[in-house]
Design an enzyme around this catalytic site. Structure first.
Site, PDB file in Angstrom:
ATOM      1  N   HIS A  72       0.852  -1.191   0.000  1.00 38.31           N
ATOM      2  CA  HIS A  72       0.000   0.000   0.000  1.00 38.31           C
ATOM      3  C   HIS A  72       0.886   1.239   0.000  1.00 38.31           C
ATOM      4  CE1 HIS A  72      -4.121  -1.653   1.561  1.00 38.31           C
ATOM      5  NE2 HIS A  72      -3.601  -2.393   0.599  1.00 38.31           N
ATOM      6  N   TYR A 200      -9.588   5.663   6.585  1.00 38.05           N
ATOM      7  CA  TYR A 200      -9.823   6.083   7.965  1.00 38.05           C
ATOM      8  C   TYR A 200     -10.825   7.231   7.924  1.00 38.05           C
ATOM      9  CZ  TYR A 200      -5.598   3.551   9.414  1.00 38.05           C
ATOM     10  OH  TYR A 200      -4.652   2.586   9.680  1.00 38.05           O
ATOM     11  N   PRO A 292      -5.294   1.059  18.012  1.00 35.59           N
ATOM     12  CA  PRO A 292      -5.014   0.536  16.672  1.00 35.59           C
ATOM     13  C   PRO A 292      -5.115   1.579  15.565  1.00 35.59           C
ATOM     14  CG  PRO A 292      -7.181  -0.168  17.424  1.00 35.59           C
ATOM     15  CD  PRO A 292      -6.520   0.495  18.589  1.00 35.59           C
ATOM     16  N   LYS A 296       0.203   0.421  14.808  1.00 37.00           N
ATOM     17  CA  LYS A 296       1.558   0.345  15.331  1.00 37.00           C
ATOM     18  C   LYS A 296       1.819  -0.842  16.254  1.00 37.00           C
ATOM     19  CE  LYS A 296       2.929   3.613  13.001  1.00 37.00           C
ATOM     20  NZ  LYS A 296       3.544   3.135  11.782  1.00 37.00           N
ATOM     21  N   TYR A 384       3.327   6.860   9.683  1.00 33.96           N
ATOM     22  CA  TYR A 384       2.535   5.687   9.318  1.00 33.96           C
ATOM     23  C   TYR A 384       3.418   4.621   8.667  1.00 33.96           C
ATOM     24  CZ  TYR A 384      -1.683   3.139   8.040  1.00 33.96           C
ATOM     25  OH  TYR A 384      -2.677   2.186   7.950  1.00 33.96           O
TER      26      TYR A 384
END
Length: 389
Positions: A72, A200, A292, A296, A384
């Protein structure tokens, strides 16, 4: 029985540590209180940073990951109708790989079995002894008999509720915690994901996450109050609520289907310091928990393991204690950075019941700063995709 490193816990952190040490010629034994089937049955996240992939490569267990993992290069954020894609590749030149934690665990289990390394499942009443002395050992019960495992070091990879962290004296251990007033209701289904990357989202009804395990298996999450019961959520109710929170064009791409699993997970941030006490070392959830939202948890566990493997290799191969002495500080520097990022993502994207109009405007300003600042997007992408290791 005697070994060099006793590893408590056969989750991904314990198995990864055991595999790396075994490849370096360092003898180790893993003790796990559950069955192997139970360990594999735990449904967890699966967004892997490059450092985690590097660790699995070091352990020699990336064949399936390379064949089935989904790279991704970014993710999409949605905030009350506004959408913004964070391009990891363009911002920091790195990406993440989606590959389920269950698959990681299975790969590590099979690799350990292939080399004939010892894992004792259903080891009951595990207790750590003399961790502050020269000759630590572990006792446990198996098939009604008590056993003793002598060792040089103990690695506590046994999670938040394990026996390792409580073994550290209370006057030595310091803990930090933030408990969030909501949980994530998760649903796993054999349906294609609604998008090729993760989404998200924050809506006026709360947070949602569209995630995936493969091109045919999806994982979706909804923010819910901690008072909710998973039994009250039929599949139909879940799908309806999910689509009501999403952008209409995203909701139209959701494929519904029967759930394979549904559960509600509370959210918390937790860190314990130090992560080393004499001959005992903590790794993974035994030392820290992250919400979450930042993906991580597994990645922090993997970086702990890599630092700890480095330390043990330095000790046994070079007769140096430098890595051992620096282990805790080295881990905590990365952990606190990841804790900050996970807290930031949670704070920005969730609906907090105690928020007033000011708090809501601050969330909006946070998102606007992200989408209007190249540096803001780069900072999110860097965190990220993974902080420096």
């Amino acid at each position: 029985m005697k070994t060099q490193v006793a590893i408590i816990g056969a989750g991904p952190s314990g198995l990864l540590l055991g595999q790396i040490l075994a490849k370096s010629g360092i003898d180790n034994v893993i003790l796990e209180r559950q069955t192997g089937e139970y360990v594999l049955g735990r449904i967890r996240a699966g967004v892997l940073e490059s450092v985690t992939v590097d660790g699995l490569t070091r352990a020699g267990v990336t064949k399936n990951l390379k064949e089935q993992g989904l790279p991704h290069d970014g993710c999409k954020l949605v905030f009350n109708g506004q959408e913004y894609r964070v391009d990891f590749k363009a911002q920091v030149g790195r990406n993440v790989t989606v590959y389920g934690q269950t698959e990681v665990t299975r790969d590590l289990m099979e690799a350990r079995e292939e080399i004939g390394a010892t894992t004792v499942y259903e080891a009951k009443n595990v207790a750590l002894h003399d961790v502050d002395g020269e000759s630590p050992y572990v006792t446990y019960e198996k098939d009604g008999e008590t056993h003793r495992l002598d060792c040089d070091f103990i690695a506590g990879c046994d999670g938040y509720h394990g026996v390792s962290r409580p073994t550290i004296p209370a006057d030595v251990l310091k803990t930090y915690e933030r408990v969030y007033p909501f949980g994530w209701l998760g649903l796993l289904a054999d349906v294609p994901p609604c998008d090729h990357e993760l989404i998200y989202g924050k809506s006026d009804k709360g947070f949602y996450l569209c995630s995936q395990r493969s091109e045919t298996r999806s994982r979706y999450y909804l923010q819910v109050p901690l008072t909710e019961n998973v039994e009250d959520w039929s599949d139909e109710r879940f799908w309806d609520e999910l689509k009501s929170r999403m952008l209409p064009e995203d909701a139209a791409k959701v494929t519904t289907g029967p759930s394979l699993e549904k559960s509600i997970a509370p959210l918390r941030s937790f860190v314990s310091e130090p992560m080393r006490y004499k001959k005992l070392f903590l790794a993974g959830d035994a030392a820290h928990i992250v919400p979450p939202t930042g993906a991580k948890g597994l990645n922090l566990a993997a970086s702990d393991v890599l630092y700890l493997a480095d330390a043990f290799e330095d000790f046994y191969q070079n007769n140096s204690e430098a890595g051992i002495d620096g282990y805790s500080a080295r881990c905590l520097a990365r952990i606190w950075g990841a804790e900050r990022f996970s807290w930031y993502m949670t704070k920005m994207l969730h609906t907090f019941p105690e928020n007033d109009a000011w708090d809501n405007k601050m969330q909006e300003a946070e998102f606007n700063q992200l989408i209007n600042s190249e540096n803001g997007a780069k900072l999110l992408a860097e965190n990220y995709a993974g902080l420096p290791y």
